[in-house]
Structures are given as structure tokens and as C-alpha cells.
Design a protein around this motif. Structure first.
Motif, PDB file in Angstrom:
ATOM      1  N   SER A   2       0.824  -1.201   0.000  1.00  0.00           N
ATOM      2  CA  SER A   2       0.000   0.000   0.000  1.00  0.00           C
ATOM      3  C   SER A   2       0.865   1.261   0.000  1.00  0.00           C
ATOM      4  O   SER A   2       2.067   1.217   0.255  1.00  0.00           O
ATOM      5  CB  SER A   2      -0.914  -0.003   1.228  1.00  0.00           C
ATOM      6  OG  SER A   2      -0.153   0.219   2.393  1.00  0.00           O
ATOM      7  N   ARG A   3       0.222   2.361  -0.288  1.00  0.00           N
ATOM      8  CA  ARG A   3       0.940   3.641  -0.324  1.00  0.00           C
ATOM      9  C   ARG A   3       1.548   3.973   1.039  1.00  0.00           C
ATOM     10  O   ARG A   3       2.660   4.483   1.129  1.00  0.00           O
ATOM     11  CB  ARG A   3      -0.032   4.740  -0.773  1.00  0.00           C
ATOM     12  CG  ARG A   3       0.575   6.109  -0.845  1.00  0.00           C
ATOM     13  CD  ARG A   3      -0.436   7.113  -1.368  1.00  0.00           C
ATOM     14  NE  ARG A   3      -0.064   8.457  -1.056  1.00  0.00           N
ATOM     15  CZ  ARG A   3       0.622   9.259  -1.858  1.00  0.00           C
ATOM     16  NH1 ARG A   3       1.011   8.811  -3.019  1.00  0.00           N
ATOM     17  NH2 ARG A   3       0.905  10.489  -1.502  1.00  0.00           N
ATOM     18  N   GLY A   4       0.822   3.642   2.115  1.00  0.00           N
ATOM     19  CA  GLY A   4       1.326   3.889   3.459  1.00  0.00           C
ATOM     20  C   GLY A   4       2.578   3.083   3.748  1.00  0.00           C
ATOM     21  O   GLY A   4       3.519   3.579   4.377  1.00  0.00           O
ATOM     22  N   GLU A   5       2.611   1.849   3.283  1.00  0.00           N
ATOM     23  CA  GLU A   5       3.793   1.006   3.483  1.00  0.00           C
ATOM     24  C   GLU A   5       4.994   1.545   2.711  1.00  0.00           C
ATOM     25  O   GLU A   5       6.119   1.503   3.199  1.00  0.00           O
ATOM     26  CB  GLU A   5       3.495  -0.433   3.050  1.00  0.00           C
ATOM     27  CG  GLU A   5       2.514  -1.147   3.935  1.00  0.00           C
ATOM     28  CD  GLU A   5       3.032  -1.336   5.337  1.00  0.00           C
ATOM     29  OE1 GLU A   5       4.229  -1.659   5.504  1.00  0.00           O
ATOM     30  OE2 GLU A   5       2.244  -1.152   6.279  1.00  0.00           O
ATOM     31  N   VAL A   6       4.755   2.049   1.519  1.00  0.00           N
ATOM     32  CA  VAL A   6       5.838   2.630   0.722  1.00  0.00           C
ATOM     33  C   VAL A   6       6.414   3.850   1.435  1.00  0.00           C
ATOM     34  O   VAL A   6       7.638   4.023   1.504  1.00  0.00           O
ATOM     35  CB  VAL A   6       5.333   3.000  -0.693  1.00  0.00           C
ATOM     36  CG1 VAL A   6       6.375   3.798  -1.457  1.00  0.00           C
ATOM     37  CG2 VAL A   6       4.942   1.752  -1.462  1.00  0.00           C
ATOM     38  N   ILE A   7       5.555   4.681   1.983  1.00  0.00           N
ATOM     39  CA  ILE A   7       6.011   5.871   2.716  1.00  0.00           C
ATOM     40  C   ILE A   7       6.811   5.458   3.950  1.00  0.00           C
ATOM     41  O   ILE A   7       7.863   6.035   4.237  1.00  0.00           O
ATOM     42  CB  ILE A   7       4.809   6.765   3.092  1.00  0.00           C
ATOM     43  CG1 ILE A   7       4.174   7.345   1.821  1.00  0.00           C
ATOM     44  CG2 ILE A   7       5.237   7.883   4.025  1.00  0.00           C
ATOM     45  CD1 ILE A   7       2.880   8.095   2.053  1.00  0.00           C
ATOM     46  N   LYS A   8       6.342   4.437   4.669  1.00  0.00           N
ATOM     47  CA  LYS A   8       7.064   3.969   5.853  1.00  0.00           C
ATOM     48  C   LYS A   8       8.457   3.465   5.487  1.00  0.00           C
ATOM     49  O   LYS A   8       9.435   3.749   6.194  1.00  0.00           O
ATOM     50  CB  LYS A   8       6.286   2.853   6.545  1.00  0.00           C
ATOM     51  CG  LYS A   8       5.072   3.321   7.289  1.00  0.00           C
ATOM     52  CD  LYS A   8       4.361   2.138   7.910  1.00  0.00           C
ATOM     53  CE  LYS A   8       3.041   2.549   8.528  1.00  0.00           C
ATOM     54  NZ  LYS A   8       2.328   1.392   9.085  1.00  0.00           N
ATOM     55  N   GLU A   9       8.561   2.704   4.405  1.00  0.00           N
ATOM     56  CA  GLU A   9       9.866   2.191   3.980  1.00  0.00           C
ATOM     57  C   GLU A   9      10.792   3.325   3.558  1.00  0.00           C
ATOM     58  O   GLU A   9      11.985   3.296   3.835  1.00  0.00           O
ATOM     59  CB  GLU A   9       9.704   1.192   2.833  1.00  0.00           C
ATOM     60  CG  GLU A   9       9.167  -0.143   3.273  1.00  0.00           C
ATOM     61  CD  GLU A   9      10.051  -0.837   4.288  1.00  0.00           C
ATOM     62  OE1 GLU A   9      11.296  -0.847   4.121  1.00  0.00           O
ATOM     63  OE2 GLU A   9       9.501  -1.357   5.272  1.00  0.00           O
TER      64      GLU A   9
END
Length: 84
Positions: A2-9
Motif C-alpha cells: 500500500s501507499r502507506g507502506e511505501v512511505i514507511k519504507e
């Protein structure tokens, strides 16, 4: 992913990069200070100049990176609010 996971990484990656830059800043500052205290040759003066340039560039990069991480936190916060 998800977009949130990409931002976290991305935040994790930039945080590790930020840690490395802090180590570079501290070591370059210490080396430059040591050269400044014992400035008795033109080679030491050249190395001091290079050290000062490295400190300025590293400090700038730390500032830019910190702002980018804060911006990513805002995007992540917005993403979480949109999903609720």
C-alpha cells in the motif's frame, strides 16, 4: 504494497541515511577542529579547508533530509486519515 507502506519504507531508508550523515558530520568536525588547533603546514591548511567544505555540505544535506522526512510523516498522516 500500500501507499502507506511505501512511505514507511522510504522514511526508514532516509532515517538510516540521516544517521550516516550525522556520523560523517561528527567525524569531519572533529578532524577539522584537530587540524585547526595544530595548523603548522600548508597540507594541514588544505585538509582543514576540505574538512570545512565537507562539514558545510553534510550539514546542508542533514537539513534537507530532515525536512523531507517530516514531509513524508505528514503524507503518512494524511494517508492514515484518508483510510479512516
Amino acid at each position: 504494497m500500500s501507499r502507506g507502506e511505501v512511505i514507511k519504507e522510504r522514511i526508514r531508508f532516509l532515517t538510516e541515511y540521516l544517521k550516516i550523515l550525522w556520523v560523517v558530520l561528527i567525524t569531519a568536525s572533529g578532524g577539522s577542529a584537530s587540524l585547526f588547533m595544530n595548523l603548522d603546514s600548508s597540507l594541514k591548511a588544505l585538509l582543514l579547508l576540505i574538512g570545512v567544505v565537507v562539514v558545510v555540505i553534510t550539514s546542508s544535506m542533514i537539513g534537507v533530509l530532515t525536512l523531507e522526512i517530516l514531509e513524508l510523516f505528514e503524507k503518512l498522516k494524511q494517508e492514515v486519515e484518508d483510510n479512516e
